[in-house]
Design an enzyme around this catalytic site. Structure first.
Site, short mmCIF file in Angstrom:
data_model
loop_
_atom_site.label_atom_id
_atom_site.label_comp_id
_atom_site.label_asym_id
_atom_site.label_seq_id
_atom_site.Cartn_x
_atom_site.Cartn_y
_atom_site.Cartn_z
N ASN A 170 1.86 0.22 1.07
CA ASN A 170 1.73 -1.19 0.66
C ASN A 170 2.97 -1.96 1.12
O ASN A 170 4.10 -1.60 0.77
CB ASN A 170 1.58 -1.23 -0.86
CG ASN A 170 1.45 -2.65 -1.40
OD1 ASN A 170 2.17 -3.54 -0.98
ND2 ASN A 170 0.54 -2.85 -2.32
N ASP A 223 3.48 -5.38 0.75
CA ASP A 223 3.62 -6.70 0.10
C ASP A 223 5.07 -7.16 0.00
O ASP A 223 5.38 -8.33 0.16
CB ASP A 223 3.08 -6.64 -1.34
CG ASP A 223 1.57 -6.56 -1.39
OD1 ASP A 223 0.92 -6.88 -0.37
OD2 ASP A 223 1.04 -6.17 -2.45
N HIS A 224 5.95 -6.20 -0.32
CA HIS A 224 7.32 -6.63 -0.64
C HIS A 224 8.19 -6.92 0.59
O HIS A 224 9.29 -7.44 0.46
CB HIS A 224 7.96 -5.66 -1.63
CG HIS A 224 7.20 -5.73 -2.92
ND1 HIS A 224 7.12 -6.89 -3.67
CD2 HIS A 224 6.43 -4.82 -3.56
CE1 HIS A 224 6.34 -6.68 -4.72
NE2 HIS A 224 5.90 -5.43 -4.67
N HIS A 283 -1.90 -7.08 -0.77
CA HIS A 283 -2.55 -7.75 -1.90
C HIS A 283 -2.43 -9.26 -1.68
O HIS A 283 -1.34 -9.81 -1.74
CB HIS A 283 -1.84 -7.33 -3.20
CG HIS A 283 -2.44 -7.89 -4.44
ND1 HIS A 283 -1.95 -7.62 -5.70
CD2 HIS A 283 -3.49 -8.73 -4.64
CE1 HIS A 283 -2.67 -8.25 -6.61
NE2 HIS A 283 -3.61 -8.94 -5.99
N ARG A 296 -2.65 -12.36 -3.19
CA ARG A 296 -2.72 -12.90 -4.55
C ARG A 296 -3.15 -14.36 -4.54
O ARG A 296 -2.91 -15.09 -3.58
CB ARG A 296 -1.34 -12.80 -5.22
CG ARG A 296 -1.08 -11.45 -5.85
CD ARG A 296 0.21 -11.50 -6.65
NE ARG A 296 0.36 -10.31 -7.42
CZ ARG A 296 -0.01 -10.18 -8.70
NH1 ARG A 296 -0.53 -11.20 -9.35
NH2 ARG A 296 0.14 -9.05 -9.32
N ARG A 313 2.09 -15.23 -3.55
CA ARG A 313 3.53 -15.03 -3.74
C ARG A 313 4.14 -14.10 -2.70
O ARG A 313 5.33 -14.11 -2.49
CB ARG A 313 3.84 -14.54 -5.16
CG ARG A 313 3.36 -13.16 -5.43
CD ARG A 313 3.82 -12.67 -6.77
NE ARG A 313 3.10 -13.32 -7.86
CZ ARG A 313 2.98 -12.78 -9.06
NH1 ARG A 313 3.56 -11.63 -9.34
NH2 ARG A 313 2.32 -13.39 -10.02
N HIS A 314 3.33 -13.24 -2.09
CA HIS A 314 3.87 -12.43 -0.99
C HIS A 314 3.01 -12.59 0.27
O HIS A 314 3.31 -13.42 1.10
CB HIS A 314 4.16 -10.97 -1.37
CG HIS A 314 3.24 -10.33 -2.37
ND1 HIS A 314 1.91 -10.18 -2.14
CD2 HIS A 314 3.49 -9.81 -3.59
CE1 HIS A 314 1.36 -9.58 -3.19
NE2 HIS A 314 2.29 -9.34 -4.10
N GLU A 340 -6.28 -5.72 -1.15
CA GLU A 340 -6.42 -5.82 -2.61
C GLU A 340 -6.74 -7.27 -2.96
O GLU A 340 -6.03 -8.18 -2.51
CB GLU A 340 -5.13 -5.41 -3.30
CG GLU A 340 -4.84 -3.93 -3.19
CD GLU A 340 -3.54 -3.55 -3.88
OE1 GLU A 340 -3.20 -2.36 -3.82
OE2 GLU A 340 -2.87 -4.42 -4.48
N THR A 369 0.82 -6.00 -11.02
CA THR A 369 -0.49 -5.71 -11.64
C THR A 369 -0.28 -4.79 -12.84
O THR A 369 0.05 -3.62 -12.69
CB THR A 369 -1.42 -5.04 -10.59
OG1 THR A 369 -1.28 -5.74 -9.36
CG2 THR A 369 -2.86 -5.08 -11.03
N GLU A 417 -9.29 3.59 -8.08
CA GLU A 417 -7.87 3.89 -7.97
C GLU A 417 -7.31 3.90 -9.38
O GLU A 417 -7.47 2.94 -10.13
CB GLU A 417 -7.14 2.84 -7.10
CG GLU A 417 -5.65 3.15 -7.00
CD GLU A 417 -4.98 2.45 -5.83
OE1 GLU A 417 -5.64 2.16 -4.82
OE2 GLU A 417 -3.77 2.19 -5.97
N HIS A 454 0.50 2.76 -8.10
CA HIS A 454 1.32 1.84 -8.88
C HIS A 454 2.57 2.52 -9.44
O HIS A 454 2.47 3.47 -10.22
CB HIS A 454 0.58 1.16 -10.04
CG HIS A 454 1.26 -0.14 -10.38
ND1 HIS A 454 0.92 -1.34 -9.80
CD2 HIS A 454 2.33 -0.39 -11.16
CE1 HIS A 454 1.73 -2.28 -10.24
NE2 HIS A 454 2.60 -1.73 -11.06
N HIS A 488 6.29 -0.62 -3.67
CA HIS A 488 7.60 -1.16 -4.09
C HIS A 488 8.75 -0.19 -3.86
O HIS A 488 9.76 -0.53 -3.24
CB HIS A 488 7.50 -1.58 -5.56
CG HIS A 488 8.69 -2.29 -6.06
ND1 HIS A 488 9.57 -1.72 -6.95
CD2 HIS A 488 9.19 -3.51 -5.78
CE1 HIS A 488 10.54 -2.56 -7.20
NE2 HIS A 488 10.34 -3.67 -6.52
N1 PXP Z 1 -2.32 0.21 -5.89
C1 PXP Z 1 -2.71 -0.97 -6.40
C2 PXP Z 1 -4.15 -1.15 -6.69
C3 PXP Z 1 -1.78 -2.01 -6.61
O1 PXP Z 1 -2.19 -3.17 -7.12
C4 PXP Z 1 -0.43 -1.79 -6.28
C5 PXP Z 1 0.57 -2.87 -6.48
O2 PXP Z 1 0.22 -4.00 -5.81
C6 PXP Z 1 -0.08 -0.55 -5.73
C7 PXP Z 1 -1.03 0.45 -5.58
C8 PXP Z 1 1.32 -0.25 -5.29
O3 PXP Z 1 2.16 -0.27 -6.37
P1 PXP Z 1 3.74 -0.17 -6.12
O4 PXP Z 1 4.10 -1.37 -5.28
O5 PXP Z 1 4.30 -0.22 -7.49
O6 PXP Z 1 4.00 1.10 -5.40
#
Ligand code: PXP
Length: 241
Positions: A9, A11-12, A45, A47, A51-52, A72, A103, A153, A194, A217
């Site tokens: 992921n 996003d960050h 994701h 959103r 935001r990202h 997502e 989330t 998931e 997550h 993250h």
């Molecule tokens: N899976 C889902 C469905 C999520 O919403 C997220 C966070 O956006 C993640 C995995 C990844 O979580 P993290 O960024 O905490 O590793």
């Protein structure tokens, strides 16, 4: 036995870019680097508040990425329209609250049930694989199956929190184990994600039946110090991929 997959992921990367309203660092570059270094899919994701990740990121990434993009989305009309148009190979439906930092939990599968099942049906017609982000609850697994999802998931946030704070996580891991087993019995593909770190990924890697891990993250944070290639390699080793 099916290969276990790692979804990265990114996003960050966009969070850092947006903190300055700049054009860098590039989420597309991160997606391609993850692909080059052994990620099995890339997760973003989109959103409601952008935001990202934004729609331009989505367009660029889906155009260039060769491994599957996992988009997502919240179950809203706007996201249904965007996902129908962009047709990502994987979609994960997640709950969304405007003020949350991240989330916070799994979907409430009783809320807006008719729309959720319509969204699943329409996006499956467009050949997207549909996953629902849920708590490790046996009831929710049955509901996800009834709604027509391909996968679930499991939200691992609570487990990761307990592990990070050196608290007893036995009950939570048992719940996850039972949920994974139930998912298999129902013919659902089971994923986990997550809050995962090296330690929580190691603990979860012992549960047989989890087909995909989605990690963001911590992985992006570690990449600041060690780079994304090394960090992805370490996760793959821990998950025995
Ligand atoms: N899976 C889902 C469905 C999520 O919403 C997220 C966070 O956006 C993640 C995995 C990844 O979580 P993290 O960024 O905490 O590793």
């Amino acid at each position: 036995m099916k290969k276990i997959r790692l979804g990265v992921n990114i996003d960050h990367v966009a969070t850092v870019r947006n903190a300055r309203g700049e054009t860098y660092p590039s989420p597309l570059r991160a997606a391609l680097l993850a692909e080059k270094n052994g990620a099995d899919s890339v997760t973003i994701h989109l959103r409601e508040d952008r935001r990202h990740i934004n729609e331009l990121d989505l367009k660029k990434i889906i155009h260039k990425l060769k491994i599957p993009l996992n988009l997502e989305i919240a179950a809203t009309k706007e996201m249904l329209k965007i996902a129908s148009r962009s047709k990502p190979p994987f979609i994960c439906v997640v709950p969304e609250k405007r003020k949350e930092i991240t989330t916070e939990g799994g979907l409430n599968l009783d809320h807006n049930k008719n729309f959720l099942s319509e969204l699943i049906r329409k996006l499956k017609k467009r050949k997207s694989r549909i996953s629902l982000f849920i708590e490790p609850s046996l009831n929710d697994l049955e509901k996800a199956k009834k709604l027509g999802a391909d996968c679930v998931e499991i939200h691992t946030g609570k487990l990761c929190n307990l592990i990070n704070n050196k608290k007893d996580y036995k009950n939570e891991i048992k719940k996850i184990q039972k949920a994974v087993r139930k998912g298999g019995q129902l013919g659902l593909e089971v994923h986990a994600g997550h809050g995962l770190t090296y330690s929580s990924a190691k603990i979860l890697s012992k549960i047989k039946g989890i087909q995909e891990f989605n990690i963001g993250h911590f992985l992006i944070g570690e990449s600041i110090f060690e780079g994304m290639p090394v960090t992805i390699r370490k996760f793959k080793k821990i998950l025995k991929l």
